[in-house]
Design a protein around this motif. Structure first.
Motif, short mmCIF file in Angstrom:
data_model
loop_
_atom_site.label_atom_id
_atom_site.label_comp_id
_atom_site.label_asym_id
_atom_site.label_seq_id
_atom_site.Cartn_x
_atom_site.Cartn_y
_atom_site.Cartn_z
N PHE A 224 2.58 -2.19 6.24
CA PHE A 224 3.65 -1.53 5.50
C PHE A 224 3.12 -0.25 4.87
N PHE A 226 4.37 3.00 1.89
CA PHE A 226 5.31 3.46 0.86
C PHE A 226 6.25 4.52 1.41
N PHE A 249 6.93 -2.13 8.19
CA PHE A 249 8.08 -2.02 7.29
C PHE A 249 7.70 -1.20 6.06
N GLU A 250 8.71 -0.79 5.32
CA GLU A 250 8.52 0.02 4.12
C GLU A 250 8.36 -0.91 2.91
N ALA A 251 7.34 -0.67 2.08
CA ALA A 251 7.12 -1.49 0.89
C ALA A 251 6.18 -0.76 -0.06
N ASP A 252 6.17 -1.21 -1.30
CA ASP A 252 5.29 -0.69 -2.34
C ASP A 252 4.19 -1.71 -2.57
N PHE A 256 4.87 -5.59 -3.55
CA PHE A 256 4.95 -6.49 -2.40
C PHE A 256 4.52 -7.90 -2.80
N GLU A 257 5.28 -8.89 -2.33
CA GLU A 257 5.04 -10.28 -2.74
C GLU A 257 4.56 -11.18 -1.60
#
Length: 374
Positions: A224, A226, A249-252, A256-257
């Motif tokens: 992923f 940002f 995929f897009e995530a911070d 992110f969990e």
């Protein structure tokens, strides 16, 4: 000579018994090989000798069966009897041919077994101490080409939002170094006797080229970033490559969990801000499953991993929620695995040698002729 349908049943049973005996012997040998450095080499050699004899005995049986077939068909007393015999022997010959094809692979499989026996006490470091000068020059040239390719595949500039969030641009770790870390992590997973899918995550994947690279080592790969435009480039790369086992995929990284869903997590300083980077490291370790392998190829993490209760295996490979004593044990155990990067192919058909192939692959070995790119 066989004269009744009951006699025909007996020869079919004999073939089934031969296959069952070989299969049982193969399983005993596979169980011995899985002991790795603890295997009994004399026992392994003895079992190989039993399989040598089984292959020879099969050939004698096949010759005898073919002789019986010719005699029976020549002495058939009626057309119906001849048709009956031909139906039986046609089916039987197919089973006999299949068994011969399988047993003919014993020479290759035997070489694979002997290699594991010879190397049972050999240590191959996760990171070689020295590299030949010619190889070093070739690797340097390859890394330059890879950096060039990296720039071509992801021409996107870093966005203002990513800069404001303190993210680094899509920085390419030298490809040869990345392979070293992936290979070390792969061998550590083998040393852990990991069962189930091997899943890899790239934190800050940029254009996705390293996600694609990791697919050579692991069953499922994800990455992923940002920046949305980087993720679009990565998605396009996966589409063009017709890759099914990869997800981008897009995530911070600070929000992110899903870090606990992966066996291997790779992060190459994706955040410029030191405080946020430390926050990300803590989040990854806190959420990672015990024993998760972390690849963090930068000095900052090397100075902080102890405070995060990680064990250092070797190079830039660490293990989450693991003592240093356990990490040292893993390093020693991983050094005794083979170095082949292998996995069962989806189209593999179960055969007499499957237990031995599986045991070899679970220890980092492969039949040489089967080693090939994904």
């Amino acid at each position: 000579m066989l004269e009744t349908s009951e006699d025909l049943s007996e020869i079919s049973t004999e073939l089934r018994d031969i296959r069952a005996s070989v299969r049982d012997t193969v399983q005993v040998l596979a169980d011995e090989l899985l002991k790795r450095e603890g295997m009994n080499d004399l026992k392994a050699h003895s079992i190989c000798a039993q399989l040598d004899l089984a292959v020879r005995n099969f050939e004698a049986f096949a010759h005898r069966a073919n002789k019986i077939r010719m005699e029976q068909e020549a002495e058939a007393k009626s057309r119906d009897e001849l048709l009956y015999l031909r139906r039986f022997w046609g089916s039987f010959s197919a089973q006999l041919s299949l068994t011969r094809v399988e047993l003919n692979r014993w020479t290759l499989i035997r070489n694979l077994v002997q290699l594991q026996v010879r190397e049972r006490n050999k240590r191959i470091p996760l990171y070689p101490a020295t590299i030949p000068e010619t190889h070093r020059s070739q690797v340097a040239a390859s890394d330059e080409v890879f950096d060039w390719l990296h720039g071509i595949l992801n021409p996107e500039r870093q966005s203002e939002s990513a800069q404001s969030a303190g993210c680094f641009a899509d920085i390419a770790l030298p490809n040869s170094e990345f392979h070293q870390h992936l290979h070390a992590a792969y061998r550590v997973l083998i040393a852990m006797d990991h069962s189930g899918p091997k899943r890899f995550l790239d934190v800050g994947c940029g254009g996705g080229l390293k996600v694609l690279t990791a697919l050579r080592y692991f069953d499922e790969v994800s990455g992923f970033d940002f920046q949305a435009s980087y993720v679009s480039v990565a998605e396009d790369l996966m589409r063009r490559g017709d890759v099914e086992r990869a997800n981008v995929f897009e995530a911070d990284a600070l929000l992110f969990e899903g870090y606990g869903d992966f066996e291997v997590v790779y992060f190459y300083r994706p955040i410029r801000d030191e405080e946020k980077l430390i926050e990300m490291e803590k989040r990854i370790v806190d959420m990672a499953k015990p024993g998760a392998i972390l690849i963090a190829p930068y000095l900052g993490f090397a100075h902080r991993y102890k405070g995060l209760e990680c064990g250092h295996v070797d190079g830039h490979v660490y293990v989450a929620k693991t003592s240093q004593t356990a990490a040292d044990r893993l390093r020693r155990r991983a050094a005794k695995t083979g170095v082949a990067v292998v996995r069962d192919a989806p189209g593999d058909i179960e055969n007499l040698w499957s237990p031995l192939l599986s045991a070899a692959r679970n220890s980092g070995y492969e039949v040489e002729r089967f080693l090939q790119p994904v």
